[in-house]
Write a protein that holds these residues in place. Structure first.
Motif, PDB file in Angstrom:
ATOM      1  N   GLN A 132       0.861  -1.188   0.000  1.00 47.63           N
ATOM      2  CA  GLN A 132       0.000   0.000   0.000  1.00 47.63           C
ATOM      3  C   GLN A 132       0.896   1.236   0.000  1.00 47.63           C
ATOM      4  O   GLN A 132       1.859   1.316   0.777  1.00 47.63           O
TER       5      GLN A 132
ATOM      6  N   ASP B   9     -11.820   2.343  -3.651  1.00 47.66           N
ATOM      7  CA  ASP B   9     -11.925   1.159  -2.800  1.00 47.66           C
ATOM      8  C   ASP B   9     -13.131   0.358  -3.272  1.00 47.66           C
ATOM      9  O   ASP B   9     -14.269   0.694  -2.974  1.00 47.66           O
TER      10      ASP B   9
ATOM     11  N   THR C  97      -2.645   0.791  -4.034  1.00 41.17           N
ATOM     12  CA  THR C  97      -1.948  -0.470  -3.750  1.00 41.17           C
ATOM     13  C   THR C  97      -1.368  -1.022  -5.046  1.00 41.17           C
ATOM     14  O   THR C  97      -2.026  -1.019  -6.081  1.00 41.17           O
TER      15      THR C  97
ATOM     16  N   ASP D 242      -7.291   4.509  -7.042  1.00 44.49           N
ATOM     17  CA  ASP D 242      -7.467   4.952  -5.650  1.00 44.49           C
ATOM     18  C   ASP D 242      -8.886   4.662  -5.161  1.00 44.49           C
ATOM     19  O   ASP D 242      -9.263   5.063  -4.058  1.00 44.49           O
TER      20      ASP D 242
ATOM     21  N   PRO E  78      -8.054  -8.007  -3.011  1.00 42.29           N
ATOM     22  CA  PRO E  78      -8.712  -6.745  -3.344  1.00 42.29           C
ATOM     23  C   PRO E  78      -9.299  -6.874  -4.744  1.00 42.29           C
ATOM     24  O   PRO E  78      -8.762  -7.607  -5.584  1.00 42.29           O
TER      25      PRO E  78
ATOM     26  N   GLY F 184      -9.111   9.127  -3.234  1.00 46.72           N
ATOM     27  CA  GLY F 184      -8.468   8.137  -2.360  1.00 46.72           C
ATOM     28  C   GLY F 184      -7.132   8.650  -1.837  1.00 46.72           C
ATOM     29  O   GLY F 184      -6.464   9.447  -2.497  1.00 46.72           O
TER      30      GLY F 184
END
Ligand code: SF4
Length: 527
Positions: A200, A419, A349, A417, A427, A345
């Motif tokens: 991250q 989620d 990651t 960015d 993810p 964001g």
């Protein structure tokens, strides 16, 4: 339209943002001027002639000149006609030393029958893209005789006449050579810096002196990190340098703090008020605004007239002390500065490279078999300024919760960015790296196909690509040479595809232009 400087005009149609979707003739939309376009065309003709005179008996030093020359002509790499002319002179001297041969005039480069011109241009642009990957691999001590031989074969082929079928055969053969070149770079990067691990990355710039590094060259970043060790100067990646954070041998430097900004086309805005110098290691360089021109440092084949350039010495070492001193003088921000990505964001990651994906293959296969993962999308490629590129953000936002988005290259800054949650331990957005890490994505697809005992085209996987410059061209040709079908491409089709060539790609490979996220998702998932 034929190429170059007739009445001060130029011709270039190698990138997605080409003027009117047909070709830049007065000046490049990228900022390239007619005189630079002319020098690049002369350089290209010299390389074609050098390749022809070498034939099968090529020498490494001559291939190195061709690789550097091709990389120099990639979009947003060099705006400096003088240094392009110096390189062309070196190549000419090499050609004369090897016996001379014939050289065609630059006005013949983009001329002639529409389909032949289209196929020849496609091969040239693919070679330009592959040269970037070969250049990075060479810096890390890797070269491959087959890849080197293909630079010579491909460039020599550009100077000869071929039928449409012969050109198509050359393009498919080239796709295989580029796969080998990307494998070489994968081995160079992972052999030098370890296999990337999921990481991250913060978007906050901490107080104090710092340097921003952009482009793709991990070796330049390594040298800068070694030279900033213990100096109190932090280093932030920008654009395609983000995946560097996943490599163990780079992330071990504590001053590699985070990432600043988004993709290349935003640099004039993002660099305007930055209290720090910026180092460009490769494309994409936009013509710097006066407000930050004195903070611009270029290296390798990247150049802009009057900007500070850092050369390697005879041993390949680069002295970045000027950049480091500049960072100390500017001092950076007085307080920590929280920045965000394009969607608000505060972190991104990266590091889901080939090996991480393969290590997790059993869990991925189980998730597919259990129905937890319905489909994979590879949404990747170049970013750019075109407003229609919002398609890619909308597409990713609309992907169903039981699907996974693999991504690579700078097109990801449209959505990386966000989620989107996770499916089990994964993810839903997995960043596999830079554009050349398309190699890793291909290896993962082949491994999954093996596990499911099917072909890659039978996997629940769809490629939704965004293109801008010539590396995207070489990757597309590699994917097609592997027989990968039904690729979605956008935001527009290459201007250098003639109608007949496009028809072949549509009929044979099912290549299709993106429409709307809603339509395309329905088409893909409804199958
Ligand atoms: Fe135009 Fe692209 Fe060529 Fe620049 S690189 S001159 S924008 S086609």
């Amino acid at each position: 339209m034929d190429s170059t400087v007739k009445n001060g005009q130029m011709f270039c149609f190698q990138c997605q943002q080409t003027a009117m979707g047909t070709g830049c003739t007065v000046a490049g939309v990228c900022g390239k001027k007619p005189d630079v376009a002319h020098e690049q065309d002369v350089l290209t003709c010299e390389m074609i002639a050098l390749a022809a005179v070498m034939g099968n008996k090529y020498e490494n030093a001559a291939v190195d000149l061709i690789v550097d020359g091709l990389f120099t002509t990639v979009t947003n790499t060099s705006f400096d006609g003088e240094s392009v002319a110096v390189l062309a002179d070196k190549i000419k001297a090499k050609r004369l030393a090897l016996g001379g041969g014939e050289i065609m005039g630059p006005d013949r480069l983009f001329h002639g029958n529409g389909d032949i011109r289209s196929l020849r241009s496609t091969l040239l642009f693919g070679l330009r893209g592959m040269a970037a990957y070969a250049h990075h691999a060479r810096i890390l001590g890797r070269r491959d005789a087959e890849v080197d031989g293909w630079f010579v074969k491909g460039m020599a082929a550009l100077g000869r006449e071929h039928t449409v079928d012969e050109w198509l055969g050359l393009l498919m053969e080239f796709g295989g050579a580029n796969l080998k070149c990307m494998a070489l770079l994968d081995e160079a990067n992972t052999g030098s810096y370890g296999d990337p691990v999921p990481t991250q990355v913060s978007l906050t710039v901490e107080k104090g002196p710092f340097i921003v590094v952009t482009g793709h060259d991990l070796h330049d970043l390594q040298l800068l990190l070694e030279q900033t060790d213990g100096k109190g100067v932090n280093v932030y990646t920008h654009s395609e340098m983000l995946p560097a954070h996943g490599y163990p041998e780079l992330k071990k430097h504590p001053q590699l703090k985070g990432h600043y900004g988004t993709a290349w086309q935003n640099q004039q805005k993002e660099f305007e008020n930055l209290p720090a110098p910026i180092l460009w290691t490769t494309n994409c360089l936009m013509p710097p605004k006066e407000s930050y021109a004195d903070r611009v440092y270029t290296t390798a084949v990247v150049r802009h007239p009057g900007k500070q350039h850092i050369e390697a010495d005879a041993n390949g070492h680069k002295d970045f002390s000027k950049v480091i001193d500049h960072a100390i003088k500017l001092g950076g921000f007085a307080e920590d500065m929280p920045f965000t990505g394009g969607n608000g964001g505060t972190s991104m990651t990266t590091g889901f490279g080939r090996q991480t994906a393969l290590d997790n293959a059993p869990a991925i296969i189980d998730a597919v078999k259990a129905g937890a993962i319905r489909h994979f999308f590879l949404v990747g490629g170049c970013d750019g300024a075109h407003t229609s590129r919002s398609y890619y953000t909308d597409f990713v936002k609309q992907t169903p919760k039981d699907t996974v988005v693999l991504t690579l290259a700078c097109g990801k800054f449209r959505f990386n960015d966000l989620d989107l949650g996770a499916i089990g331990p994964f993810p839903r957005i997995l960043d596999m790296g830079q554009c050349n890490d398309a190699y890793g994505a291909i290896q993962v697809a082949i491994a999954l196909a093996g596990a499911f005992q099917c072909g890659v085209n039978d996997l629940p996987l769809t490629l939704v690509l965004s293109w801008y410059e010539q590396k995207a061209v070489c990757i597309l040709l590699t994917l097609l040479s592997l027989g990968i079908q039904n690729i979605y491409i956008g935001p527009s089709l290459p201007a250098f595809f003639s109608e007949a060539v496009l028809n072949v790609l549509v009929d044979k490979f099912g290549l299709r232009l993106i429409t709307t996220p809603e339509n395309d998702l329905a088409e893909i998932l409804g199958k």
